[in-house]
Design a protein around this motif. Structure first.
Motif, PDB file in Angstrom:
ATOM      1  N   TYR A 225       5.877  21.924  30.069  1.00 54.60           N
ATOM      2  CA  TYR A 225       5.248  21.412  31.294  1.00 54.60           C
ATOM      3  C   TYR A 225       3.896  22.063  31.535  1.00 54.60           C
ATOM      4  O   TYR A 225       2.900  21.373  31.795  1.00 54.60           O
ATOM      5  CB  TYR A 225       6.190  21.647  32.481  1.00 54.60           C
ATOM      6  N   VAL A 226       3.826  23.364  31.425  1.00 54.18           N
ATOM      7  CA  VAL A 226       2.559  24.078  31.638  1.00 54.18           C
ATOM      8  C   VAL A 226       1.537  23.652  30.590  1.00 54.18           C
ATOM      9  O   VAL A 226       0.363  23.415  30.902  1.00 54.18           O
ATOM     10  CB  VAL A 226       2.780  25.607  31.615  1.00 54.18           C
TER      11      VAL A 226
ATOM     12  N   ILE B 121       0.215  20.110  31.370  1.00 59.56           N
ATOM     13  CA  ILE B 121      -0.775  20.079  32.452  1.00 59.56           C
ATOM     14  C   ILE B 121      -2.172  20.334  31.906  1.00 59.56           C
ATOM     15  O   ILE B 121      -3.131  19.672  32.299  1.00 59.56           O
ATOM     16  CB  ILE B 121      -0.428  21.115  33.552  1.00 59.56           C
ATOM     17  N   SER B 122      -2.264  21.277  30.970  1.00 62.68           N
ATOM     18  CA  SER B 122      -3.588  21.590  30.428  1.00 62.68           C
ATOM     19  C   SER B 122      -4.125  20.464  29.551  1.00 62.68           C
ATOM     20  O   SER B 122      -5.324  20.331  29.388  1.00 62.68           O
ATOM     21  CB  SER B 122      -3.543  22.905  29.643  1.00 62.68           C
TER      22      SER B 122
ATOM     23  N   GLY C 120      -3.439  16.738  32.440  1.00 65.51           N
ATOM     24  CA  GLY C 120      -3.689  16.810  33.878  1.00 65.51           C
ATOM     25  C   GLY C 120      -2.417  17.105  34.649  1.00 65.51           C
ATOM     26  O   GLY C 120      -1.354  17.331  34.080  1.00 65.51           O
ATOM     27  N   PHE C 121      -2.495  17.060  35.953  1.00 69.88           N
ATOM     28  CA  PHE C 121      -1.412  17.511  36.819  1.00 69.88           C
ATOM     29  C   PHE C 121      -0.350  16.450  37.099  1.00 69.88           C
ATOM     30  O   PHE C 121       0.841  16.720  37.063  1.00 69.88           O
ATOM     31  CB  PHE C 121      -2.009  18.004  38.138  1.00 69.88           C
TER      32      PHE C 121
ATOM     33  N   PRO D 149       2.614  15.147  34.081  1.00 68.64           N
ATOM     34  CA  PRO D 149       3.600  16.171  33.710  1.00 68.64           C
ATOM     35  C   PRO D 149       4.452  16.644  34.890  1.00 68.64           C
ATOM     36  O   PRO D 149       5.644  16.903  34.735  1.00 68.64           O
ATOM     37  CB  PRO D 149       2.763  17.322  33.165  1.00 68.64           C
ATOM     38  N   THR D 150       3.858  16.746  36.073  1.00 65.13           N
ATOM     39  CA  THR D 150       4.616  17.206  37.230  1.00 65.13           C
ATOM     40  C   THR D 150       5.679  16.185  37.612  1.00 65.13           C
ATOM     41  O   THR D 150       6.829  16.549  37.904  1.00 65.13           O
ATOM     42  CB  THR D 150       3.678  17.481  38.419  1.00 65.13           C
TER      43      THR D 150
ATOM     44  N   TYR E 200       8.442  16.489  35.018  1.00 63.74           N
ATOM     45  CA  TYR E 200       9.146  17.767  35.182  1.00 63.74           C
ATOM     46  C   TYR E 200      10.104  17.691  36.369  1.00 63.74           C
ATOM     47  O   TYR E 200      11.247  18.153  36.277  1.00 63.74           O
ATOM     48  CB  TYR E 200       8.129  18.889  35.378  1.00 63.74           C
TER      49      TYR E 200
ATOM     50  N   THR F  30       5.508  15.379  43.840  1.00 59.02           N
ATOM     51  CA  THR F  30       4.219  15.411  43.151  1.00 59.02           C
ATOM     52  C   THR F  30       3.085  15.139  44.134  1.00 59.02           C
ATOM     53  O   THR F  30       2.056  15.819  44.114  1.00 59.02           O
ATOM     54  CB  THR F  30       4.195  14.379  42.001  1.00 59.02           C
TER      55      THR F  30
ATOM     56  N   TYR G 295       0.223  17.869  45.090  1.00 58.37           N
ATOM     57  CA  TYR G 295      -1.161  17.467  44.845  1.00 58.37           C
ATOM     58  C   TYR G 295      -1.966  17.517  46.146  1.00 58.37           C
ATOM     59  O   TYR G 295      -3.083  18.039  46.182  1.00 58.37           O
ATOM     60  CB  TYR G 295      -1.206  16.065  44.246  1.00 58.37           C
TER      61      TYR G 295
ATOM     62  N   PHE H   7      -8.053  20.897  39.527  1.00 60.37           N
ATOM     63  CA  PHE H   7      -7.330  21.101  38.265  1.00 60.37           C
ATOM     64  C   PHE H   7      -8.214  20.763  37.104  1.00 60.37           C
ATOM     65  O   PHE H   7      -9.026  19.928  37.148  1.00 60.37           O
ATOM     66  CB  PHE H   7      -6.071  20.234  38.218  1.00 60.37           C
TER      67      PHE H   7
END
Length: 158
Positions: A91-92, A95-96, A99-100, A103-104, A107, A143, A147, A158
């Motif tokens: 997950y981390v 995100i990279s 984007g946010f 994946p969030t 997850y 999410t 956000y 982000f």
């Protein structure tokens, strides 16, 4: 291996890992006038985790001397913990890369499913449509709230 020893070792590893992440998070660049630095929350959270894990190591050492002992973690429990760590790491990383938002969302969908798969009395929930509707609604709302708080309220980009 006895339960207190396992818990103490895990807590020690968690404290060291969180301390490393705290130091790494402090190096996150970028801060605008009047806004919180992007490094503030990751640093605070990882510092809190490191301190609490270190306190738990001390508590495990004290409990171990008293003689009352926790049962050792089972093989399945260890595999469940490892699966959680792997999914959280993915997950981390995601995100990279992407984007946010995406994946969030995934997850927040996968974690309740993982909990139901682990828990024998909750496995039946996976076949129910109402469970999936609640999980997806929670993931969308969660999410959106995360956000909204970080990007709109705290102005963290982000």
């Amino acid at each position: 291996m006895k339960g207190h020893l396992q818990e103490g070792i895990f807590s020690l590893l968690l404290a060291v890992g969180a301390a490393f992440l705290c130091v790494s998070a402090m190096g996150i660049p970028g801060s605008a006038h009047g806004s919180i630095s992007p490094s503030a929350f990751p640093s605070a959270i990882t510092l809190a985790i490191a301190v609490l894990a270190a306190l738990n190591v001390i508590a495990c050492l004290l409990k171990g001397k008293k003689g009352d002992n926790l049962p050792a973690i089972s093989r399945q429990g260890f595999l469940n913990l490892l699966l959680f760590i792997v999914l959280s790491t993915v997950y981390v990383w995601a995100i990279s890369v992407t984007g946010f938002l995406i994946p969030t969302f995934f997850y927040l969908v996968l974690m309740p499913v993982l909990i139901c798969m682990i828990s024998a009395d909750r496995k039946g929930l996976l076949a129910k449509g109402a469970f999936w509707a609640r999980v997806i609604a929670f993931a969308v709302i969660g999410t959106g709230i995360i956000y909204g708080v970080f990007v709109e309220l705290l102005k963290v980009r982000f």
